[in-house]
Scaffold this motif. Structure first.
Motif, mmCIF file in Angstrom:
data_model
loop_
_atom_site.group_PDB
_atom_site.id
_atom_site.type_symbol
_atom_site.label_atom_id
_atom_site.label_comp_id
_atom_site.label_asym_id
_atom_site.label_seq_id
_atom_site.Cartn_x
_atom_site.Cartn_y
_atom_site.Cartn_z
ATOM 1 N N ASP A 1 92.482 -48.451 40.083
ATOM 2 C CA ASP A 1 93.055 -49.708 40.547
ATOM 3 C C ASP A 1 94.528 -49.534 40.892
ATOM 4 O OD1 ASP A 1 90.754 -51.159 40.442
ATOM 5 O OD2 ASP A 1 91.203 -52.174 38.558
ATOM 6 N N ARG A 10 83.118 -44.260 39.084
ATOM 7 C CA ARG A 10 83.076 -45.605 39.666
ATOM 8 C C ARG A 10 82.197 -45.649 40.924
ATOM 9 N NH1 ARG A 10 88.540 -49.211 40.830
ATOM 10 N NH2 ARG A 10 87.461 -51.064 41.645
ATOM 11 N N PRO A 57 85.570 -50.886 37.011
ATOM 12 C CA PRO A 57 86.532 -50.485 35.973
ATOM 13 C C PRO A 57 86.164 -50.932 34.563
ATOM 14 C CG PRO A 57 87.678 -51.254 37.919
ATOM 15 C CD PRO A 57 86.226 -51.528 38.153
ATOM 16 N N SER A 58 85.501 -52.080 34.421
ATOM 17 C CA SER A 58 85.182 -52.590 33.079
ATOM 18 C C SER A 58 84.157 -51.734 32.346
ATOM 19 C CB SER A 58 84.673 -54.031 33.172
ATOM 20 O OG SER A 58 83.462 -54.088 33.909
ATOM 21 N N ALA A 59 83.448 -50.852 33.073
ATOM 22 C CA ALA A 59 82.442 -49.995 32.444
ATOM 23 C C ALA A 59 83.049 -48.816 31.710
ATOM 24 C CB ALA A 59 81.462 -49.486 33.500
ATOM 25 N N ARG A 102 85.814 -46.951 29.073
ATOM 26 C CA ARG A 102 86.534 -47.238 27.833
ATOM 27 C C ARG A 102 88.043 -47.131 28.023
ATOM 28 N NH1 ARG A 102 82.534 -43.792 23.734
ATOM 29 N NH2 ARG A 102 80.718 -45.176 23.992
ATOM 30 N N PRO A 123 91.047 -47.194 31.102
ATOM 31 C CA PRO A 123 91.291 -47.469 32.526
ATOM 32 C C PRO A 123 91.569 -46.214 33.342
ATOM 33 C CG PRO A 123 92.448 -49.065 31.163
ATOM 34 C CD PRO A 123 91.898 -48.030 30.233
ATOM 35 N N ALA A 174 88.534 -44.600 35.131
ATOM 36 C CA ALA A 174 87.735 -45.356 36.101
ATOM 37 C C ALA A 174 87.943 -44.821 37.516
ATOM 38 C CB ALA A 174 88.080 -46.829 36.015
#
Length: 384
Positions: free
Chosen positions: A93, A316, A326-328, A330, A332, A335
Motif C-alpha cells: 500500500d 497479494r 492486505p488484511s490477510a 499478519r 503489513p 502484503a
C-alpha cells in the motif's frame, strides 16, 4: 530471436495515451513517482540523482511531453507531478501523503484521488495493487509503469495496443475453462513439477486498454493472460538477487518451505521464517503467460509480457480478482505481490521442458523450452 527496439515505430506519447485511455476532453491527468525522500520532488531536485532513472524518464518524456503539446492536443487538463515515499516492496500500500513540486504536503485520499481522472505511476516498486483498490474507491483510471527504461519506451510502449488487445484475447479465449496447468522444470539435473488448479475459470487478460468510465488500472507495457489459481502442489526453483538458488516446496496452494540448492543459507532461512510467520505471503496468487513479441528490457513489467515466458506470483491477489488483500497478512510489510518470472534470458539455469493445460479430457501443450508449443501456435495461426 526477439525483435530489436529499432523494429518498432517511434515512441509517440499522444498515440499511446489516446489508444490506451481514449481520454475525454477536460479529463485531469496526474503523474506519480516514488522517491527515497519524496520531498526532493520540490523544484525537481531528484533530477540530480543519476540512480533515479525511472523518475527521470517520467519527467523528461511524460511530464515534459504533456506540457509541450500533448496535453493540449488531447484536450486534457492537469499534468501535475507528485512524489511519494518508496514503499519498499512490490504492491505494498502507498503512504497516505505525497508532495508536489512546490514542496506542499498533500494527502492522497483528500487532495489527489478525488481531483484527477487519470493517473500514470512511474516507480521502483509496483503500485498496481494499491492503485487498483483506490481506483475502485474513487472512480479514476490509470496505468502503472514501474521499472520504465529506454528499451521499454522504444518497444513495449511503442506498439499498437489495439493489436496487443486482439492477440491477448485470442490466447485468453483459448485458455478459458482450463481445469489445471502443469509446469515441468529441470534445474542442475533435478526434475521438478508444479500443478496449478484453475477450476474451469475464465482466463483474464492484461491488454493495455483502459477506456470508458469503468475504474481500472493497467500495466504498461501490457500483453498477458493470467489466472488466480485455486490450488497449487509441487515445487519450483527460486533465485535471489545474489545468486542463491533454492527449491520451493508447494502444497495446499501455498509455498511452504525452500531447500537450498546453492548459495547463501541465510537467505533461505530468512525466506522460510517469513513463510512460517505469515503464511499468506506464500499463497500462489497468479499464473501468467506473455503474449507479445518484444525484446527483453531487464524489467519484469515488460519481460513477463514476452511470448514464451511464464510467471507465477506469491502473496497479494486482490488486484487480480483474487481473495488476498492486505488484511490477510499478519504483517503489513508482507502484503506484497511477488512475480517469479521464468524466461530463457532471465533464468537460463532453469529448463522448462513443457507447460501443459488440462481441460476436461484434453491436454494441450502451451510452451516447450520457452517457445510456443503446438496449442499456442494453433491459436496464433503459426506453422513453425
Amino acid at each position: 530471436m526477439h525483435p530489436a527496439p529499432s523494429a518498432f515505430p517511434r515512441f509517440d506519447l499522444s498515440r499511446l495515451l489516446r489508444t490506451v485511455f481514449a481520454p475525454r476532453r477536460a479529463e485531469r491527468i496526474a503523474l506519480l513517482i516514488d522517491l527515497p525522500d519524496p520531498r526532493r520532488v520540490r523544484g525537481f531536485a531528484f533530477l540530480d540523482d543519476p540512480s533515479l532513472s525511472v523518475q527521470r524518464l517520467a519527467y523528461e518524456v511524460f511530464f515534459e511531453g504533456l506540457r509541450h503539446g500533448v496535453r493540449d492536443e488531447l484536450g486534457l487538463a492537469g499534468g501535475d507531478l507528485f512524489a511519494y515515499a518508496e514503499t519498499g516492496g512490490s504492491n505494498l500500500d502507498l503512504p497516505c501523503e505525497a508532495f508536489d513540486v512546490s514542496g506542499n504536503r498533500l494527502l492522497f485520499d483528500r487532495d489527489l484521488y478525488p481531483r484527477f481522472d487519470l493517473f500514470l505511476c512511474f516507480s521502483r516498486f509496483s503500485a498496481t495493487a494499491p492503485l487498483t483498490a483506490k481506483a475502485k474507491a474513487f472512480g479514476f483510471r490509470g496505468a502503472t509503469l514501474h521499472g520504465l527504461n529506454r528499451t521499454i519506451l522504444a518497444s513495449g510502449l511503442s506498439v499498437d495496443y489495439e493489436a496487443v488487445s486482439r492477440q491477448a484475447e485470442i490466447l485468453r479465449s483459448g485458455l478459458s475453462g482450463a481445469d489445471r496447468f502443469r509446469i515441468d522444470y529441470r534445474i542442475e539435473g533435478v526434475p521438478l513439477s508444479l500443478t496449478l488448479e484453475t477450476a474451469g475459470a475464465e482466463a483474464q487478460k492484461s491488454h493495455g486498454l483502459c477506456r470508458g468510465e469503468k475504474p481500472d488500472i493497467v500495466n504498461l507495457p501490457a500483453g498477458e493472460v493470467y489466472f488466480v489459481p485455486t490450488g497449487a502442489e509441487g515445487a519450483f526453483p527460486y533465485r535471489w538477487e545474489d545468486g542463491t538458488i533454492a527449491i520451493v516446496e508447494v502444497f495446499g496452494g501455498r509455498a511452504r518451505r525452500a531447500r537450498l540448492l546453492r548459495g547463501d543459507p541465510a537467505r533461505v532461512e530468512l525466506y522460510n521464517r517469513r513463510l512460517a510467520e505469515d503464511p499468506a505471503a506464500g499463497e500462489v496468487g497468479e499464473l501468467g503467460f506473455g503474449t507479445q513479441e518484444l525484446p527483453p528490457a531487464g524489467a519484469d513489467i515488460q519481460d513477463e509480457k514476452i511470448l514464451g515466458t511464464f510467471h507465477i506470483a506469491t502473496g497479494r491477489s486482490d488486484h487480480l480478482g483474487g481473495p488476498l488483500g492486505p488484511s490477510a497478512f499478519r504483517q503489513p510489510r508482507n502484503a506484497t505481490h511477488d512475480d517469479i518470472l521464468f524466461a530463457p534470458f532471465q533464468t537460463p539455469y532453469v529448463e522448462a521442458p513443457q507447460v501443459r493445460m488440462e481441460r476436461g479430457a484434453e491436454t494441450r501443450i502451451l510452451l516447450e523450452e520457452y517457445r510456443p508449443g503446438p496449442y499456442f501456435r494453433q491459436l496464433l495461426g503459426r506453422r513453425e
